[in-house]
Design a protein around this motif. Sequence first.
Motif, PDB file in Angstrom:
ATOM      1  N   ASP A  62       0.843  -1.196   0.000  1.00 55.63           N
ATOM      2  CA  ASP A  62       0.000   0.000   0.000  1.00 55.63           C
ATOM      3  C   ASP A  62       0.876   1.242   0.000  1.00 55.63           C
ATOM      4  O   ASP A  62       2.101   1.161   0.065  1.00 55.63           O
ATOM      5  N   GLN A  63       0.255   2.410  -0.060  1.00 55.84           N
ATOM      6  CA  GLN A  63       1.037   3.637  -0.221  1.00 55.84           C
ATOM      7  C   GLN A  63       1.927   3.924   0.982  1.00 55.84           C
ATOM      8  O   GLN A  63       3.026   4.454   0.832  1.00 55.84           O
ATOM      9  N   ARG A  64       1.518   3.558   2.177  1.00 54.56           N
ATOM     10  CA  ARG A  64       2.380   3.761   3.351  1.00 54.56           C
ATOM     11  C   ARG A  64       3.623   2.877   3.234  1.00 54.56           C
ATOM     12  O   ARG A  64       4.751   3.332   3.456  1.00 54.56           O
ATOM     13  N   GLU A  65       3.423   1.614   2.878  1.00 59.91           N
ATOM     14  CA  GLU A  65       4.551   0.695   2.704  1.00 59.91           C
ATOM     15  C   GLU A  65       5.437   1.134   1.542  1.00 59.91           C
ATOM     16  O   GLU A  65       6.662   1.024   1.614  1.00 59.91           O
ATOM     17  N   LEU A  66       4.815   1.632   0.501  1.00 61.19           N
ATOM     18  CA  LEU A  66       5.557   2.091  -0.669  1.00 61.19           C
ATOM     19  C   LEU A  66       6.468   3.266  -0.302  1.00 61.19           C
ATOM     20  O   LEU A  66       7.651   3.286  -0.670  1.00 61.19           O
ATOM     21  N   ARG A  67       5.952   4.196   0.444  1.00 59.85           N
ATOM     22  CA  ARG A  67       6.765   5.336   0.865  1.00 59.85           C
ATOM     23  C   ARG A  67       7.926   4.890   1.751  1.00 59.85           C
ATOM     24  O   ARG A  67       9.035   5.402   1.649  1.00 59.85           O
ATOM     25  N   ARG A  68       7.671   3.914   2.614  1.00 60.77           N
ATOM     26  CA  ARG A  68       8.726   3.384   3.480  1.00 60.77           C
ATOM     27  C   ARG A  68       9.831   2.747   2.631  1.00 60.77           C
ATOM     28  O   ARG A  68      11.026   2.964   2.879  1.00 60.77           O
ATOM     29  N   LEU A  69       9.447   1.979   1.624  1.00 61.23           N
ATOM     30  CA  LEU A  69      10.434   1.361   0.734  1.00 61.23           C
ATOM     31  C   LEU A  69      11.222   2.418  -0.041  1.00 61.23           C
ATOM     32  O   LEU A  69      12.430   2.276  -0.247  1.00 61.23           O
ATOM     33  N   GLN A  70      10.539   3.478  -0.470  1.00 62.16           N
ATOM     34  CA  GLN A  70      11.223   4.544  -1.201  1.00 62.16           C
ATOM     35  C   GLN A  70      12.243   5.249  -0.311  1.00 62.16           C
ATOM     36  O   GLN A  70      13.367   5.538  -0.754  1.00 62.16           O
ATOM     37  N   ARG A  71      11.872   5.505   0.934  1.00 62.64           N
ATOM     38  CA  ARG A  71      12.824   6.131   1.875  1.00 62.64           C
ATOM     39  C   ARG A  71      14.031   5.230   2.108  1.00 62.64           C
ATOM     40  O   ARG A  71      15.173   5.689   2.104  1.00 62.64           O
ATOM     41  N   ALA A  72      13.772   3.942   2.294  1.00 62.37           N
ATOM     42  CA  ALA A  72      14.868   2.992   2.518  1.00 62.37           C
ATOM     43  C   ALA A  72      15.777   2.923   1.308  1.00 62.37           C
ATOM     44  O   ALA A  72      17.002   2.859   1.428  1.00 62.37           O
ATOM     45  N   ARG A  73      15.187   2.964   0.129  1.00 66.46           N
ATOM     46  CA  ARG A  73      15.984   2.935  -1.104  1.00 66.46           C
ATOM     47  C   ARG A  73      16.851   4.182  -1.215  1.00 66.46           C
ATOM     48  O   ARG A  73      18.032   4.093  -1.548  1.00 66.46           O
ATOM     49  N   ARG A  74      16.277   5.349  -0.934  1.00 69.37           N
ATOM     50  CA  ARG A  74      17.063   6.584  -0.981  1.00 69.37           C
ATOM     51  C   ARG A  74      18.197   6.567   0.029  1.00 69.37           C
ATOM     52  O   ARG A  74      19.315   6.977  -0.246  1.00 69.37           O
ATOM     53  N   HIS A  75      17.898   6.053   1.222  1.00 69.27           N
ATOM     54  CA  HIS A  75      18.910   5.970   2.274  1.00 69.27           C
ATOM     55  C   HIS A  75      20.047   5.032   1.852  1.00 69.27           C
ATOM     56  O   HIS A  75      21.214   5.353   2.049  1.00 69.27           O
ATOM     57  N   ALA A  76      19.708   3.906   1.262  1.00 70.91           N
ATOM     58  CA  ALA A  76      20.727   2.947   0.823  1.00 70.91           C
ATOM     59  C   ALA A  76      21.573   3.536  -0.301  1.00 70.91           C
ATOM     60  O   ALA A  76      22.780   3.306  -0.364  1.00 70.91           O
ATOM     61  N   GLN A  77      20.965   4.313  -1.186  1.00 73.52           N
ATOM     62  CA  GLN A  77      21.707   4.922  -2.286  1.00 73.52           C
ATOM     63  C   GLN A  77      22.640   6.020  -1.790  1.00 73.52           C
ATOM     64  O   GLN A  77      23.687   6.261  -2.367  1.00 73.52           O
ATOM     65  N   ALA A  78      22.246   6.696  -0.711  1.00 77.63           N
ATOM     66  CA  ALA A  78      23.062   7.777  -0.165  1.00 77.63           C
ATOM     67  C   ALA A  78      24.246   7.234   0.642  1.00 77.63           C
ATOM     68  O   ALA A  78      25.240   7.927   0.819  1.00 77.63           O
ATOM     69  N   ALA A  79      24.113   6.014   1.121  1.00 75.99           N
ATOM     70  CA  ALA A  79      25.189   5.429   1.963  1.00 75.99           C
ATOM     71  C   ALA A  79      26.383   4.966   1.155  1.00 75.99           C
ATOM     72  O   ALA A  79      26.438   4.811   0.032  1.00 75.99           O
TER      73      ALA A  79
END
Length: 79
Positions: A62-79
């Motif tokens: 759902d959209q809440r889970e989707l946003r969580r995955l997007q944040r995690a993806r951005r965080h992983a890309q920034a690391a």
Amino acid sequence: MTGESWREDALCRQTDPALYFPEAGGSPRDAKEVCEACDVRRECLAYALDTGQQHGVWGGVDQRELRRLQRARRHAQAA
């Protein structure tokens, strides 16, 4: 599958699109059940993440889970 050809095999094509965009307070449960049986669920979720989708049910999340995955993806890309 290349590009967006996966959409042709998506089970959501056989259901009401409104199911995947529930009203505020509505349940995404029925859409998620359809996604669970869909052969292209992974491609759908990857598309949603790659294109920054913010609303609706994509790839069984759902959209809440989707946003969580997007944040995690951005965080992983920034690391």
